[in-house]
Design an enzyme around this catalytic site. Structure first.
Site, short mmCIF file in Angstrom:
data_model
loop_
_atom_site.label_atom_id
_atom_site.label_comp_id
_atom_site.label_asym_id
_atom_site.label_seq_id
_atom_site.Cartn_x
_atom_site.Cartn_y
_atom_site.Cartn_z
CG HIS A 195 -15.65 -11.50 7.86
ND1 HIS A 195 -14.30 -11.43 8.11
CD2 HIS A 195 -15.81 -12.49 6.94
CE1 HIS A 195 -13.67 -12.33 7.38
NE2 HIS A 195 -14.56 -12.99 6.65
CE LYS A 197 -15.68 -14.91 10.23
NZ LYS A 197 -16.24 -16.26 10.08
#
Length: 238
Positions: free
Chosen positions: A135, A139
């Site tokens: 990600h 995040k």
């Protein structure tokens, strides 16, 4: 439909774009600077709330929605230790709550593939299984909520794995999850079954946030007028 956006970062703005294009109204845009709009009298103007915030704020935000009698679609991750309390309160107060670790239609189909593959591999002990998720660097939680959902599906089917472990060497009965944070990456999840003879790999790669945002709007449309606890399996009839 009047939608309260609780969390007005990149995801909230992507949801806003899709919701407006579908003819919905945004009644609230709530970020860290204007959390006072979560007060009951204000929030009750909304038909549904879509909550995408942080692990620290998701739980109190959901409670505020329940107090205001507003159905809530939640996509925040990293707070699931509170999920049993939320489910109990939802039923007690006759509210509507829909949680998904990922609202993408493609990911929810991927969930179904993951469960079926785990069933097929359950009696094949020569295969080990591991997972990788990638990600963007903003995040905050690791592993991702989607990775945890995938891992729990595998653990439910593959009895030789008892738990998952993140970014550490696994024991024989542990499912290893490797979390990477690289920009720009909306999200990639890969599950690999490996043996001395061959590997079997399934991967879902998101190209943008649009799939997540579109699924959240579909979930909000579906939830309106309902009471109870739901998931994307209910929305998509999977």
């Amino acid at each position: 439909m009047k939608i309260a956006l609780i969390g007005y970062g990149k995801m909230g703005k992507a949801i806003e774009t899709i919701a407006l294009a579908k003819g919905h109204e945004i009644s609230h845009r709530i970020g860290s600077s204007n959390r006072e709009l979560l007060e009951k009298d204000s929030l009750s103007q909304a038909d549904v709330a879509i909550e995408f915030t942080t692990p620290e704020t998701a739980y109190p935000n959901i409670l505020k929605c329940f107090e205001a009698n507003v159905p809530v679609v939640c996509g925040s991750t990293g707070w699931l230790e509170h999920l049993p309390q939320i489910k109990a309160l939802c039923l007690e107060k006759h509210q509507a709550f829909l949680y998904a670790s990922n609202f993408s239609i493609g990911v929810n189909i991927f969930f179904e593939l993951n469960q079926r593959l785990a069933e097929l591999m359950a009696n094949q002990p020569q295969y080990d299984v591991k997972m990788e998720e990638i990600h963007h660097t903003q995040k905050k939680d690791a592993p991702s909520g989607t990775a945890i959902s995938l891992a729990e599906q595998i653990l439910a089917k593959v009895s030789r794995k008892k738990s998952w472990i993140n970014d550490q060497p696994p024991a024989m009965d542990q499912l290893a999850i490797l979390s990477k944070r690289i920009d720009p990456t909306p999200g990639t999840h890969t599950i690999t079954y490996t043996s001395e003879i061959d590997d079997i790999t399934i991967t879902h790669t998101a190209h943008s946030r649009q799939g997540f945002a579109a699924g959240a709007v579909v979930a909000a449309e579906w939830l309106q007028g309902k009471k109870g606890i739901f998931t994307m399996k209910d929305v998509l009839d999977l």
